[in-house]
Every structure is written in C-alpha cells, then in structure tokens.
Design an enzyme around this catalytic site. Structure first.
Site, PDB file in Angstrom:
ATOM      1  N   GLU A 265       1.338   2.048  -4.268  1.00  0.00           N
ATOM      2  CA  GLU A 265      -0.021   1.756  -3.813  1.00  0.00           C
ATOM      3  C   GLU A 265      -0.857   1.202  -4.964  1.00  0.00           C
ATOM      4  OE1 GLU A 265      -2.028   5.128  -2.094  1.00  0.00           O
ATOM      5  OE2 GLU A 265      -3.977   4.246  -2.522  1.00  0.00           O
TER       6      GLU A 265
ATOM      7  N   ARG B 254      -8.746  11.060 -13.269  1.00  0.00           N
ATOM      8  CA  ARG B 254      -8.272  11.959 -12.215  1.00  0.00           C
ATOM      9  C   ARG B 254      -7.385  13.035 -12.821  1.00  0.00           C
ATOM     10  NH1 ARG B 254      -7.168   7.626  -7.238  1.00  0.00           N
ATOM     11  NH2 ARG B 254      -9.221   6.673  -7.447  1.00  0.00           N
TER      12      ARG B 254
ATOM     13  N   ARG C 140       1.536   7.211 -12.616  1.00  0.00           N
ATOM     14  CA  ARG C 140       0.454   8.118 -12.226  1.00  0.00           C
ATOM     15  C   ARG C 140      -0.234   8.604 -13.492  1.00  0.00           C
ATOM     16  NH1 ARG C 140      -0.763  10.590  -7.617  1.00  0.00           N
ATOM     17  NH2 ARG C 140       1.206   9.991  -6.682  1.00  0.00           N
TER      18      ARG C 140
ATOM     19  N   ARG D 134      -0.279  -0.028 -11.897  1.00  0.00           N
ATOM     20  CA  ARG D 134       0.885  -0.390 -11.094  1.00  0.00           C
ATOM     21  C   ARG D 134       1.013  -1.904 -10.964  1.00  0.00           C
ATOM     22  NH1 ARG D 134      -0.364   4.369  -6.779  1.00  0.00           N
ATOM     23  NH2 ARG D 134       0.102   6.105  -8.192  1.00  0.00           N
TER      24      ARG D 134
ATOM     25  N   SER E  47      -6.567   0.735  -1.844  1.00  0.00           N
ATOM     26  CA  SER E  47      -6.847   1.436  -0.610  1.00  0.00           C
ATOM     27  C   SER E  47      -8.188   0.911  -0.130  1.00  0.00           C
ATOM     28  CB  SER E  47      -6.903   2.936  -0.901  1.00  0.00           C
ATOM     29  OG  SER E  47      -6.877   3.666   0.293  1.00  0.00           O
TER      30      SER E  47
END
Length: 427
Positions: A351, A264, A279, A393, A354
């Site tokens: 997070e 990403r 991130r 994470r 999802s």
RNA sequence: GGAGAGGUGGGUGAGUGGCUGAAACCAACGGUUUGCUAAACCGUCGUACUGUGCAAACAUUACCGAGGGUUCAAAUCCCUCCCUCUCCGCCA
C-alpha cells in the site's frame, strides 16, 4: 462523528454499520441518554425562562424602591434547581460524547460488504509497465540494494533513534527529496492544489477533529509535557486548517497538498513486514486534502484517486487500485480506495496510498462548514484525502523495478531532473 | 522566560451588574429608482440546541476567547487556562 439526530432516527442502521466495521458502541445506551437529555433540556429551559421574567420583575421592583425579597428567595430555589439540572445534563452529554466518539462512519452504498481484505475489489491494475523486465534471477530486494549502494543506513538510523527510523544518505537522501519535490510540483502545477507546509506537532483538538483521538491514542507519539502529538499524517494539520470555520460556496472544492514527515508507533507490528523500508516509525509523505460540497464529493474522490495514480503512471511503477469492503474501511471513512505497488522481491502488493471520502464525519467533529448560498444556513462540508504518495514503499518499488542486470539502478525519467543523476551505482 | 495591553457578531468597533443577543459603521443579501463596470434610498442580515409544525415558520434557552465561581440577575465582578499584540531577555 455522526449526527445525534441521525443515530436517534437510524438506530438499527448505525448498529449494523458499526458491527460491519468491527465496532460495538453502546448505541441503545446512547439513545436512552439522549431521551433523558432532551427531557432535562426542556425542564431547564422552562425554569430559566421563569427566572428571566422574574429577574426582570425584581429589577422593576427595585427601581420602584419596592420590596423584592419574596421573589428573590423564590428565585434562589429556582436557580439551585437549574444548577443541579445543568450538572446532570453535563454528565449525560459527556457520556453521550464518549459513546459517539467511538461510533464509526457509515459506509457509502457503493462499498462492498465483507469482513476483511479478502472482500476488497480490485478496480484497476496497471502492470506490464515494468521498465526493467519481469521477474528474473538477478533481482535483489530493496533492502539489499539499499545497503549495497549505501543509500539507506538502517543501522545508524537505529543507533540515532531506534529501528524504524531510517537514515538516508548520499543519493538515497537526494532520491527521497527528489520524489517529494516531483510529487508536490505535479499536484500544484498540474492538479490544481495549493501547497501548504504544516506544523508536525498538533494539539489534542486537532487530533480529535480528524478522528485520531480518542480511539487511536496508542498509535501516536505524544509529548506529554506539552500536550502535543506528532502527526501520523499531514491530513491532521491540513484538515484542521479550517476547523471552526465557515467557508463560502465559491471557494469549494478547496484543494490543499502538503509534505510532512509522519510518525507512527506501529506498536506490536514487529515481524516480517518490518524489513527495510516496508514499515517505519518515521516516513515522508505528500498528502492531498479536499474540502468539497456534499454533492461533489464522490466525483472528487474518483478524481483524487486518479491524481494519486498519475504519480505511479509517470514513474512507471506497476500498481493496482483496490476498493475496500466495509469491514476493511477505516473508522472515519465512508469509502476508501487503496493504491498498491507490486514488490517483486516480496511477491506482494504494498500500500502506498489510501484515498477516502469522509463525507461530513470529520467536518462535524472539526466543525468545518460552508454556506451553499451567500445568506443560507451553514452546512458541513465533505472532507477527502489521500496520500499522493508516501515515499518509503515508492523507493522500494523504484529500487526493485529499476534495477538492471549489472546491479545498478536507473532513475525514472521523470525524476532525473529532480535527482540530478541518472543512475545509482557504478557500471 | 520577565513586564505590560488586549480578546465582543463576516470585518472594524461601542458597551463595567438588570429594556444589550448586543449600538454604530463596513461588507453581504433582497428591493426601489436613475438607461448603463457606479450611486442613492428602503429593508434583511449570528450560531446552536430543545419544543410545536408536513413545511415555510414560530417559541424557549444558551452563547460576547475557554472553563469554573459570586449574584435573584453577568459581555460587564472574581479565579484558572488559552491565544494575540508591545517591550525586555534568549535563540536557529
């Protein structure tokens, strides 16, 4: 993608839903184009019907050695008209598609209304399962721990590729691999998923099928010379396995899990969230994807969330489950739950998963259908997916929650067989 | 990367300009019959869009890898692209 007929018949609802999701597609323009489109189709079909019958007549005349010049001349004009109509139609359909591709999915009625994350609803929380006690003074943040124990080399990762490309070393690399294997085993052996190992580069049609293109082109790494894209999630190749396929009713619900590296660009996100593993431009993830009958999909979503939660429970990491409000729900999703782990160092929920039901939004784009009965007409399947889970994470949470007073890190019991060691750090 | 062959309905596979949306076979589905984990026979059996209709359905059109072109008319002729297979080269 929404059904054209649905947009035509529920125009107001589509406009409201779009605006709740912070999108402003030109729905009235779409409806106007659709009217013109249908008029052209009607006219074109009539002319083509005429051409077909007259062409048959010409064939008969020629067979009978009679003169057909008059008819041929007439049909030449008809064919020209058809050509022009087809050209106009193509232009209109292009414009319609351009609008339709930017219309977000309709959210489910159970999704709360709200403009951002503040309207999300916490549906479950599992804290107090912290194995190494609460928030004490000896706690260090994950990046510090990672450096001290030499398990992630951020500087050399940056040298090789750039920031956001971590280099895992020694026990860090082993821990990463252990986590992935642990999660894959769990989903395949206990949760009934069939594992797939997918291509990490996909073509534009696949990206369009799951909704990454055209709206999110800027978020992806692309290989321009080959028209290939690096996947931001395994959801893309796994969902596209059945693009343009018709599945049987008996094989649903079909459940696939798979590991992939995820890429990403995360443009413009530099700031405090970028510390350490929070991130990244490249990270690892195990993805869960399901193809379900419409009547089963919402039940399957709850089960899928439970399967993702199961990983966190087994690892003993405090987490909570959030139901996203419509304003925070993704473009393609009808209903989304996020799983978040607690970072004591950041004093924030992070997070790690999802989980969404896309209903037939992706299936319509990717043309994935099934037959409810062996000889029934094909209908779109519902697609669901969720992370199960993303590792960075998770590593953050393990390091921070499993650190001990003497500065070491204990490996969660369930991971020890996969790691082959019980501790990171010397006593 | 080079040379050749090929891509047709769920599958196999015929079809080289007009009664071919597409033979035949297999699979599938419905039925008949034989009393039995089967066979025979009959029938049905692609998708999408547009229109009419409450609907079942009916009608038009389009689709034979994708996109263009030639023609009154294209699965069939021409061009471009994609993919598969075989051989050669290269390579983990």
């Amino acid at each position: 993608m929404l059904d054209t007929k649905f947009i035509r018949e529920h125009t107001e609802r589509v406009i409201q839903n779009s605006s709740a999701k912070h999108a402003q597609p030109d729905i009235p323009g779409f409806v106007r184009l659709d009217e013109r489109r249908r008029a052209i189709i009607q006219e074109g079909q009539d002319l083509k019907a005429k051409r077909n019958t007259v062409s048959d007549e010409i064939a008969r005349l020629k067979k009978a050695k009679e003169n057909a010049d008059q008819r041929i001349a007439e049909m030449k004009i008809v064919s020209d008209t058809i050509k022009h109509l087809d050209e106009e139609l193509r232009g209109i359909e292009e414009q319609m598609e351009h609008i339709a591709l930017f219309v977000p999915n309709i959210t489910h009625t159970s999704v709360p209304h709200g403009k951002d994350a503040s309207a999300n609803i916490e549906v479950r929380r599992k804290d107090g399962i912290n194995p190494c006690e609460g928030e004490k003074g000896f706690r260090k943040d994950h990046a510090t721990l990672a450096k001290e124990h030499g398990i992630v080399d951020f500087e050399r990762g940056a040298k090789i590729s750039g920031s956001g490309f971590p280099l895992y070393t020694g026990k860090g690399a082993r821990l990463e691999r252990a986590l992935l294997n642990f999660m894959l085993d769990r989903h395949t052996l206990h949760n009934g998923y069939t594992e797939v190992f997918v291509p990490f580069l996909v073509n534009a049609a696949s990206m369009r099928g799951t909704g990454q293109l055209p709206k999110f082109a800027d978020d992806m790494y692309a290989c321009a010379d080959d028209e290939l894209y690096l996947i931001p999630t395994a959801e893309v190749p796994i969902t596209n396995i059945y693009r343009d396929d018709i599945l049987t009713s008996a094989e649903l619900t079909k459940k696939h899990c798979g590991y992939s590296a995820c890429f990403r660009r995360e443009g413009g996100s530099y700031g405090k969230d970028t510390r350490g593993l929070l991130r990244l431009h490249q990270f690892n993830k195990v993805e869960l994807v399901q193809f379900a009958k419409p009547e089963d999909s919402y039940n399957q979503l709850e089960l899928l969330v439970g399967e993702a939660e199961g990983i966190l429970e087994t690892l003993g990491i405090p987490y909570r489950t959030i139901l996203l409000c419509d304003g925070d729900t993704g473009f393609s999703s009808a209903k989304t739950y996020d799983l978040e782990v607690w970072s004591p160092a950041e004093q924030k929920w992070l997070e790690v998963s999802s989980c969404s039901n896309f209903e037939d939004f992706q299936a319509r784009r990717a043309n994935i259908r099934y037959r409810p009965e062996p000889s029934a007409k094909p209908e779109f399947v519902h697609t669901l997916n969720g992370s199960g889970l993303a590792t960075p994470r998770l590593v953050v949470a393990i390091l921070e929650h499993y650190q001990t007073e003497d500065g070491r890190i204990r490996i969660p019991d369930a991971l020890q067989p996969y790691c082959g060691f019980e501790w990171i750090g010397e006593k």
